[in-house]
Design a protein around this motif. Structure first.
Motif, PDB file in Angstrom:
ATOM      1  N   SER A  19       0.970  -1.356  -0.055  1.00 33.37           N
ATOM      2  CA  SER A  19       0.154   0.077   0.016  1.00 33.37           C
ATOM      3  C   SER A  19       0.787   1.244   0.039  1.00 33.37           C
ATOM      4  CB  SER A  19      -1.030  -0.087   1.058  1.00 33.37           C
ATOM      5  OG  SER A  19      -0.059   0.012   2.381  1.00 33.37           O
ATOM      6  N   ARG A  20       1.942   1.140   0.219  1.00 31.00           N
ATOM      7  CA  ARG A  20       3.101   2.278   0.119  1.00 31.00           C
ATOM      8  C   ARG A  20       4.452   2.214  -0.690  1.00 31.00           C
ATOM      9  NH1 ARG A  20       3.375   0.817   5.357  1.00 31.00           N
ATOM     10  NH2 ARG A  20       5.500   1.177   5.440  1.00 31.00           N
ATOM     11  N   LEU A  21       4.973   2.834  -0.844  1.00 29.45           N
ATOM     12  CA  LEU A  21       6.053   2.894  -1.931  1.00 29.45           C
ATOM     13  C   LEU A  21       7.270   2.087  -1.178  1.00 29.45           C
ATOM     14  CD1 LEU A  21       7.916   3.575  -4.592  1.00 29.45           C
ATOM     15  CD2 LEU A  21       8.273   5.693  -3.397  1.00 29.45           C
ATOM     16  N   ALA A  22       7.256   2.420   0.013  1.00 28.37           N
ATOM     17  CA  ALA A  22       8.389   2.041   1.105  1.00 28.37           C
ATOM     18  C   ALA A  22       8.153   0.402   1.213  1.00 28.37           C
ATOM     19  CB  ALA A  22       8.554   2.505   2.484  1.00 28.37           C
TER      20      ALA A  22
ATOM     21  N   ILE B 164       9.446  -1.263  -2.300  1.00 28.86           N
ATOM     22  CA  ILE B 164      10.707  -1.299  -2.486  1.00 28.86           C
ATOM     23  C   ILE B 164      11.409  -2.339  -1.484  1.00 28.86           C
ATOM     24  CG2 ILE B 164      12.880   0.232  -1.905  1.00 28.86           C
ATOM     25  CD1 ILE B 164      11.672   1.030  -4.226  1.00 28.86           C
ATOM     26  N   GLU B 165      10.843  -2.276  -0.141  1.00 26.69           N
ATOM     27  CA  GLU B 165      11.415  -3.465   0.686  1.00 26.69           C
ATOM     28  C   GLU B 165      11.137  -4.919   0.256  1.00 26.69           C
ATOM     29  OE1 GLU B 165       9.971  -5.128   4.871  1.00 26.69           O
ATOM     30  OE2 GLU B 165      10.164  -2.963   4.681  1.00 26.69           O
ATOM     31  N   GLY B 166       9.910  -4.956  -0.463  1.00 25.83           N
ATOM     32  CA  GLY B 166       9.605  -6.449  -1.046  1.00 25.83           C
ATOM     33  C   GLY B 166      10.526  -6.667  -2.282  1.00 25.83           C
ATOM     34  N   VAL B 167      10.971  -5.679  -2.787  1.00 28.16           N
ATOM     35  CA  VAL B 167      11.688  -5.926  -4.230  1.00 28.16           C
ATOM     36  C   VAL B 167      13.051  -6.428  -3.638  1.00 28.16           C
ATOM     37  CG1 VAL B 167      12.622  -5.127  -6.327  1.00 28.16           C
ATOM     38  CG2 VAL B 167      10.322  -4.699  -5.905  1.00 28.16           C
TER      39      VAL B 167
END
Length: 115
Positions: free
Chosen positions: A12-15, A18-21
């Motif tokens: 639900s958030r950009l952060a 990024i963390e998932g990738v």
């Protein structure tokens, strides 16, 4: 080479994205990241493509592997066709559509870069 889908990240958030990738890159020892660019049918960039550009900029700041943008127009349509051919109903299977779309996008990338 062939492509296969991984689990779809629910974010639900950009952060979170990024963390998932970053986690996926580490887990699978990724050498290159291919990101779908959702262009309009006329090739112009709309709000979603602008959001992808911001995502890629943020991602480039935290990963050391190259990030490649690839036009993803019609991948969802192709994924829905695959699902229809398999006899799977689209309703309630957005994650499956996303995973098949990503697999088709990666397969396109692999075919384009085949030496």
């Amino acid at each position: 080479l062939t492509s296969q889908g991984l689990s779809t990240l629910q974010i639900s958030r950009l952060a979170q994205a990024i963390e998932g990738v970053v986690t996926t890159v580490k887990k699978w020892d990724v050498e290159k990241i291919v990101v779908g660019l959702p262009l309009n049918m006329d090739g112009s960039k709309g709000p979603m493509a602008e959001a992808v550009d911001r995502f890629v900029q943020a991602l480039n700041g935290v990963v050391l592997v190259p990030v490649v943008l690839l036009d993803e127009r019609l991948t969802s349509v192709a994924a829905q066709r695959v699902m229809r051919d398999m006899g799977v109903k689209m309703r309630g299977h957005k994650g499956m559509v996303d995973r098949i779309s990503a697999t088709l996008l990666l397969q396109t990338f692999l075919q384009q870069t085949k030496t």
